[in-house]
Design a protein around this motif. Structure first.
Motif, short mmCIF file in Angstrom:
data_model
loop_
_atom_site.label_atom_id
_atom_site.label_comp_id
_atom_site.label_asym_id
_atom_site.label_seq_id
_atom_site.Cartn_x
_atom_site.Cartn_y
_atom_site.Cartn_z
N GLU A 83 0.85 -1.21 -0.17
CA GLU A 83 0.11 -0.19 0.09
C GLU A 83 0.82 1.05 -0.11
N ALA A 84 2.32 1.15 0.45
CA ALA A 84 3.16 2.11 0.11
C ALA A 84 3.52 2.63 -1.30
N GLN A 85 3.08 1.59 -2.50
CA GLN A 85 3.46 1.64 -3.64
C GLN A 85 2.12 2.59 -4.33
N PRO A 86 2.50 3.65 -5.08
CA PRO A 86 1.37 4.37 -5.88
C PRO A 86 0.52 3.59 -6.65
N ASP A 87 1.09 2.60 -7.33
CA ASP A 87 0.13 1.66 -8.27
C ASP A 87 -0.33 0.31 -7.84
N MET A 88 -0.54 0.20 -6.42
CA MET A 88 -0.89 -1.20 -5.82
C MET A 88 -1.94 -0.80 -4.72
N THR A 89 -2.84 -1.73 -4.75
CA THR A 89 -3.95 -1.57 -3.43
C THR A 89 -4.00 -3.15 -3.20
N VAL A 90 -4.25 -3.27 -1.79
CA VAL A 90 -4.62 -4.44 -1.19
C VAL A 90 -6.08 -4.76 -1.27
N VAL A 91 -6.74 -5.75 -1.90
CA VAL A 91 -8.10 -5.81 -1.85
C VAL A 91 -8.61 -6.61 -0.85
N GLY A 92 -7.71 -7.66 -0.22
CA GLY A 92 -8.33 -8.52 0.89
C GLY A 92 -7.03 -9.19 1.31
#
Length: 229
Positions: free
Chosen positions: A22-31
């Motif tokens: 989540e510290a990456q601007p191009d990534m998100t954790v969805v679960g």
């Protein structure tokens, strides 16, 4: 934005991965999931780009969960992570359809790059592991130097047809891919243009029905095209 599902039975491990990604601007954790059954269910529901998959978990393990996810035909790709530096795990995970295999002691930047590569459709294997995988699972057979494909014992009729369909040059390219060489390295080795190598690799993947380079490696040592050093 690359979406990621984290699968690990250790809560602190999941937290660490989440903080990194989540510290990456191009990534998100969805679960997050703590075992294989939940991973399969959540992958079907959330359809993440990448599933970070642990191997040893209670209930359904990561290899079996990977097999279910891949067999479902969905868009999600699996990147296996484990603390266990055992070649058998890597081999079985890749055979199950994982797009890559990393050890948990990989540097954070390596993992991030690996996730991006897998999300983009490429394959990744932890540095140093590809050679050992080949050494551990390749059967020694006749050298590929006469233009004739080898006839290793145990080939299925389908595998034999796939081998016969490959040209001599395509077998050379496949053998180079199986030893972990990149397209630029193959181009130098075989004295070809890099664009020509890329075309050969694409044709090889199509002819052997491989999704990616990792699956091509598995095919190559399953049928004896590559040999331990």
């Amino acid at each position: 934005m690359t979406t990621v599902l984290i699968v690990d039975d250790q809560a602190l491990q999941r937290l660490g991965f989440r903080m990194l990604l989540e510290a990456q601007p191009d990534m998100t954790v969805v679960g997050e999931a703590a075992q294989g059954h939940d991973a399969v269910r959540m992958t079907a529901e959330l359809r993440p780009d990448v599933v970070l998959m642990d191997i040893r978990m209670p209930g359904m393990n990561g290899i079996e969960a990977t097999r279910h996810i891949v067999d479902s035909g969905g868009r999600s790709r699996v990147l296996v992570l484990t603390t266990f530096d055992l070649d058998e795990y890597a081999y079985e995970a890749l055979r199950a359809g994982a797009a890559g295999f990393f050890l948990k002691d990989a540097r954070p930047e390596e993992l991030v790059v690996g996730i991006r590569a897998v999300a983009a459709g490429d394959s990744v294997v932890s540095p140093g592991l590809t050679r050992r995988l080949i050494d551990a699972f390749t059967v020694r057979h006749t050298e590929l130097n006469s233009g004739q494909f080898p006839h290793p014992l145990g080939l299925t009729p389908h595998q034999r047809r796939q081998l016969e369909d490959l040209t001599h040059r395509e077998r050379e390219v496949l053998s180079a891919v199986a030893t972990g060489r990149t397209n630029p390295e193959i181009a130098v080795q075989l004295h070809l243009a890099e664009s020509t190598v890329k075309s050969h690799v694409s044709r090889v993947l199509a002819k052997i029905n491989a999704r990616d380079r990792v699956q091509a490696v598995i095919f190559a040592y399953d049928v004896g095209l590559v040999h331990p050093a």
